[in-house]
Design a protein around this motif. Structure first.
Motif, PDB file in Angstrom:
ATOM      1  N   ALA A  90      -7.194  -7.100   6.995  1.00 22.48           N
ATOM      2  CA  ALA A  90      -8.607  -7.262   5.600  1.00 22.48           C
ATOM      3  C   ALA A  90      -9.469  -5.872   6.367  1.00 22.48           C
ATOM      4  N   ASP A  91      -9.578  -5.341   7.301  1.00 22.25           N
ATOM      5  CA  ASP A  91      -9.536  -3.902   6.845  1.00 22.25           C
ATOM      6  C   ASP A  91      -8.583  -2.967   7.865  1.00 22.25           C
ATOM      7  N   SER A  92      -7.505  -2.940   7.806  1.00 20.26           N
ATOM      8  CA  SER A  92      -6.496  -1.673   7.636  1.00 20.26           C
ATOM      9  C   SER A  92      -5.152  -1.506   7.105  1.00 20.26           C
ATOM     10  N   VAL A  93      -4.346  -1.145   7.764  1.00 22.87           N
ATOM     11  CA  VAL A  93      -3.025  -0.928   7.024  1.00 22.87           C
ATOM     12  C   VAL A  93      -2.311  -0.448   7.728  1.00 22.87           C
ATOM     13  N   THR A  94      -1.116  -1.148   7.439  1.00 16.27           N
ATOM     14  CA  THR A  94       0.153  -1.258   8.949  1.00 16.27           C
ATOM     15  C   THR A  94       1.273  -0.106   7.694  1.00 16.27           C
ATOM     16  N   VAL A  95       1.900   0.009   8.647  1.00 15.89           N
ATOM     17  CA  VAL A  95       3.198   1.083   7.944  1.00 15.89           C
ATOM     18  C   VAL A  95       4.148   1.636   8.778  1.00 15.89           C
ATOM     19  N   THR A  96       5.352   0.639   8.564  1.00 18.11           N
ATOM     20  CA  THR A  96       6.796   0.678   9.704  1.00 18.11           C
ATOM     21  C   THR A  96       6.971   1.492   8.899  1.00 18.11           C
ATOM     22  N   VAL A  97       7.622   2.659  10.258  1.00 14.89           N
ATOM     23  CA  VAL A  97       8.101   3.573   9.819  1.00 14.89           C
ATOM     24  C   VAL A  97       9.338   3.680  10.690  1.00 14.89           C
ATOM     25  N   GLU A  98      10.908   4.342  10.488  1.00 19.27           N
ATOM     26  CA  GLU A  98      11.742   4.449  10.501  1.00 19.27           C
ATOM     27  C   GLU A  98      12.133   6.028  11.215  1.00 19.27           C
ATOM     28  N   ALA A  99      12.407   6.687  12.293  1.00 17.35           N
ATOM     29  CA  ALA A  99      11.809   7.900  12.133  1.00 17.35           C
ATOM     30  C   ALA A  99      12.671   8.374  13.850  1.00 17.35           C
ATOM     31  N   GLY A 100      14.074   9.320  14.008  1.00 19.03           N
ATOM     32  CA  GLY A 100      14.525   9.177  14.710  1.00 19.03           C
ATOM     33  C   GLY A 100      15.543   8.344  16.024  1.00 19.03           C
ATOM     34  N   GLY A 101      15.594   7.312  14.838  1.00 20.02           N
ATOM     35  CA  GLY A 101      16.257   6.185  14.972  1.00 20.02           C
ATOM     36  C   GLY A 101      15.485   5.136  15.794  1.00 20.02           C
ATOM     37  N   LYS A 102      14.386   5.347  15.746  1.00 19.12           N
ATOM     38  CA  LYS A 102      13.404   4.545  15.738  1.00 19.12           C
ATOM     39  C   LYS A 102      12.571   3.450  15.119  1.00 19.12           C
ATOM     40  N   VAL A 103      11.788   2.506  15.239  1.00 15.24           N
ATOM     41  CA  VAL A 103      11.521   1.887  14.071  1.00 15.24           C
ATOM     42  C   VAL A 103       9.905   1.498  15.029  1.00 15.24           C
ATOM     43  N   GLN A 104       8.995   1.796  14.312  1.00 18.93           N
ATOM     44  CA  GLN A 104       7.670   2.361  15.038  1.00 18.93           C
ATOM     45  C   GLN A 104       6.876   1.650  13.456  1.00 18.93           C
ATOM     46  N   ASP A 105       5.784   0.827  14.497  1.00 17.36           N
ATOM     47  CA  ASP A 105       4.489   0.037  13.448  1.00 17.36           C
ATOM     48  C   ASP A 105       2.914   1.152  13.958  1.00 17.36           C
ATOM     49  N   ILE A 106       3.001   2.016  12.318  1.00 15.18           N
ATOM     50  CA  ILE A 106       1.224   2.566  12.719  1.00 15.18           C
ATOM     51  C   ILE A 106       0.386   1.606  11.457  1.00 15.18           C
ATOM     52  N   THR A 107      -0.782   1.969  12.684  1.00 16.56           N
ATOM     53  CA  THR A 107      -2.226   1.021  12.098  1.00 16.56           C
ATOM     54  C   THR A 107      -3.569   1.616  11.369  1.00 16.56           C
ATOM     55  N   ALA A 108      -3.527   1.587  10.350  1.00 16.86           N
ATOM     56  CA  ALA A 108      -4.742   2.844  10.834  1.00 16.86           C
ATOM     57  C   ALA A 108      -6.003   1.916   9.628  1.00 16.86           C
ATOM     58  N   GLU A 109      -7.284   2.347   9.275  1.00 13.98           N
ATOM     59  CA  GLU A 109      -7.785   1.948   8.580  1.00 13.98           C
ATOM     60  C   GLU A 109      -7.721   1.744   7.188  1.00 13.98           C
ATOM     61  N   ARG A 110      -7.359   3.430   6.372  1.00 16.41           N
ATOM     62  CA  ARG A 110      -6.983   3.334   5.675  1.00 16.41           C
ATOM     63  C   ARG A 110      -6.002   4.867   5.400  1.00 16.41           C
ATOM     64  N   LEU A 111      -5.145   4.405   4.125  1.00 16.63           N
ATOM     65  CA  LEU A 111      -3.978   4.482   4.173  1.00 16.63           C
ATOM     66  C   LEU A 111      -3.848   5.779   2.520  1.00 16.63           C
ATOM     67  N   ILE A 112      -3.865   7.895   2.701  1.00 10.20           N
ATOM     68  CA  ILE A 112      -3.898   8.101   1.630  1.00 10.20           C
ATOM     69  C   ILE A 112      -2.612   8.210   1.358  1.00 10.20           C
ATOM     70  N   SER A 113      -2.050   8.228   0.132  1.00 12.49           N
ATOM     71  CA  SER A 113      -0.833   8.470  -0.508  1.00 12.49           C
ATOM     72  C   SER A 113      -0.495   9.835  -1.484  1.00 12.49           C
ATOM     73  N   ALA A 114       0.054  10.656  -0.667  1.00 11.84           N
ATOM     74  CA  ALA A 114      -0.412  12.528  -1.308  1.00 11.84           C
ATOM     75  C   ALA A 114       1.574  12.525  -1.692  1.00 11.84           C
ATOM     76  N   VAL A 115       2.313  12.007  -2.004  1.00  9.72           N
ATOM     77  CA  VAL A 115       3.618  12.031  -2.576  1.00  9.72           C
ATOM     78  C   VAL A 115       4.254  12.424  -3.195  1.00  9.72           C
ATOM     79  N   GLY A 116       3.381  13.470  -3.937  1.00 14.69           N
ATOM     80  CA  GLY A 116       3.367  14.506  -5.492  1.00 14.69           C
ATOM     81  C   GLY A 116       3.083  14.203  -6.850  1.00 14.69           C
ATOM     82  N   ILE A 117       3.596  14.650  -7.681  1.00 15.40           N
ATOM     83  CA  ILE A 117       2.690  13.965  -9.178  1.00 15.40           C
ATOM     84  C   ILE A 117       4.017  14.038 -10.225  1.00 15.40           C
ATOM     85  N   VAL A 118       3.258  13.405 -10.837  1.00 15.24           N
ATOM     86  CA  VAL A 118       3.871  12.830 -12.441  1.00 15.24           C
ATOM     87  C   VAL A 118       3.027  13.238 -13.709  1.00 15.24           C
TER      88      VAL A 118
END
Length: 465
Positions: free
Chosen positions: A245-273
């Motif tokens: 409702a007022d948050s974003v959860t990202v499921t991330v795999e790193a170092g052989g582990k999977v975790q959920d990271i939740t925050a109020e907002r997410l900024i996508s900064a993955v380059g340009i076209v």
């Protein structure tokens, strides 16, 4: 509608386009600029300039919360998020209006609308789908810039998932934030929000943050940011994104582990076209490679009379690179003797806290290219001015060719390094060796003395460590 003729037409009024237009006017060309949004482009309106205004506010917030170290005290420290944003927007508007004045002063004709190639030497201008003007010129420069890359499953919605635009005008400061991507844009926003009090997590697919920088500098920056409280996840793969409702959860795999990271907002900064759509490239000999227009060393495309500069023409995606290309391109058109641009002489700057700046080859790249190297380092903790300022965390690193003494690269992290890197940039442009740099007298007390010491260190002559 009568056709209007010019010597040069430029599609795009950003830092590449408007600078090219002014230089063309100085050289006596009748010049037109077609701009569909705001003069100054992304840089002045939604990039370089307003973000620096925001970062200045966050630096002040940090200082206000560390006053005791300087012998001061203040109660009830607070900020007004809307005033912070308002100041940033006012700075952008002031400079955009300044560009408008400069173009008028230089007698450049500006068309408000979308420009599109419409045949050899022809440009059609429309606004909201309606014809505005038909233009003709022997030379046409494409300077349409680029936009944020969008990853599937992480499409910006303007509320929970932001691009740089939404991140620049938040209605309120989020208490927590996820930043996907740790290039200059991602790290700058991460640093801004961290220093405004948000809990920030950075997610990066590569094995380190600021991956284009020297590995040693990246590691130093990461350590400093983590010390401030930033959480950083590298070598990460995002498996999915869920909106609440007022948050974003990202499921991330790193170092052989999977975790959920939740925050109020997410900024996508993955380059340009690159903005290659709807500018009339179809049916021309202009080649596009991975959304960017292919050019030669003089910014010429495969289509005679058509040129491309700036972000549209590929990396490095920097405003000062676009401006230099604009001047180079116009001077080549005018028949002047110009030197093709050496991209290794273009400095890169990241305005996080601590700042990061570099020019030339990293140590790893220099070795990869076959250079035998001499490397010098000098920490800010050995610099009197840095200690006096309360900024003892920093490092200057220099990379020289061991046989010729050529300065191959310089890399810096710490306070004010984005201002200091120009010294090394000039040195590279002048093809200086360690001898000239050693004989240069640096003023005392300044942080720039660390630059001198880093040169001396490469040759076993460092004084203050």
């Amino acid at each position: 509608m009568a056709e209007q003729s010019f010597d040069l037409i430029i599609l795009g009024g950003g830092p590449g386009g408007y600078v090219a237009a002014i230089r063309a006017s100085q050289l006596g060309m009748r010049t037109a600029v077609v701009e569909r949004e705001n003069l100054g482009g992304i840089c002045l309106n939604w990039g370089c300039i307003p973000t620096k205004a925001l970062l200045r506010s966050s630096e002040i917030n940090h200082l206000l919360h560390t006053l005791d170290a300087y012998g001061f005290a203040a109660d009830n420290i607070r900020f007004d998020a809307q005033k912070v944003v308002k100041r940033s927007r006012a700075v952008a508007n002031q400079l955009s209006n300044g560009v408008k004045h400069l173009l008028k002063k230089n007698k450049v004709t500006v068309f408000d609308g979308q420009g599109k190639l419409a045949g050899k030497g022809k440009v059609a201008v429309t606004k909201d789908g309606k014809p505005v003007a038909d233009l003709a010129a022997k030379h046409i420069i494409l300077a349409t810039g680029a936009r944020a890359r969008v990853l599937p499953g992480m499409e910006p919605d303007g509320r929970l998932i932001w691009t740089y635009r939404e991140a620049m005008v938040p209605p309120a400061m989020p208490k927590s934030l996820i930043v996907v991507g740790s290039g200059a844009i991602g790290i700058e926003f991460a640093s801004f929000y961290l220093n405004m009090g948000a809990a920030v997590t950075v997610i990066e697919v590569m094995d380190r943050i600021l991956p284009v920088e020297d590995a040693e500098i990246s590691a130093f920056a990461r350590k400093a940011l983590e010390k401030q409280g930033m959480k950083i996840v590298t070598s990460a793969r995002i498996q999915g994104t869920r909106k609440g409702a007022d948050s974003v959860t990202v499921t991330v795999e790193a170092g052989g582990k999977v975790q959920d990271i939740t925050a109020e907002r997410l900024i996508s900064a993955v380059g340009i076209v690159g903005n290659v759509e709807d500018i009339g490239l179809e049916g021309t000999a202009v080649k596009v490679d991975r959304t960017h227009v292919v050019i030669d060393e003089y910014c010429r495309t495969g289509e005679p009379g058509v040129y491309a500069i700036g972000d549209l023409a590929g990396p490095p995606w920097l405003a000062h690179k676009a401006s230099h290309e604009g001047v180079l391109c116009v001077e080549a058109i005018a028949g002047l003797h110009v030197h093709p641009m050496d991209v290794t002489n273009i400095p890169g700057c990241t305005y996080c806290r601590p700042q990061v700046a570099s020019v030339g080859l990293t140590e790893a790249k220099a070795k990869e290219l076959g250079h035998e190297v001499k490397v010098g380092r000098f920490p800010f903790i050995g610099n009197g001015k840095a200690i006096a300022m309360g900024e003892p965390e920093g490092l200057v690193k220099t990379v020289f060719d061991a046989k010729t003494g050529e300065l191959l690269g310089a890399h810096m992290v710490g306070a004010e390094v984005t201002e200091m890197i120009q010294g090394y940039t000039i040195a590279r442009t002048l093809e200086s060796t360690e001898a000239e740099l050693m004989h240069t007298v640096f003023p005392h007390p300044t942080i720039s003395e660390a630059m001198h010491e880093a040169v001396l260190d490469a040759y076993g002559r460092v004084i203050h460590i």
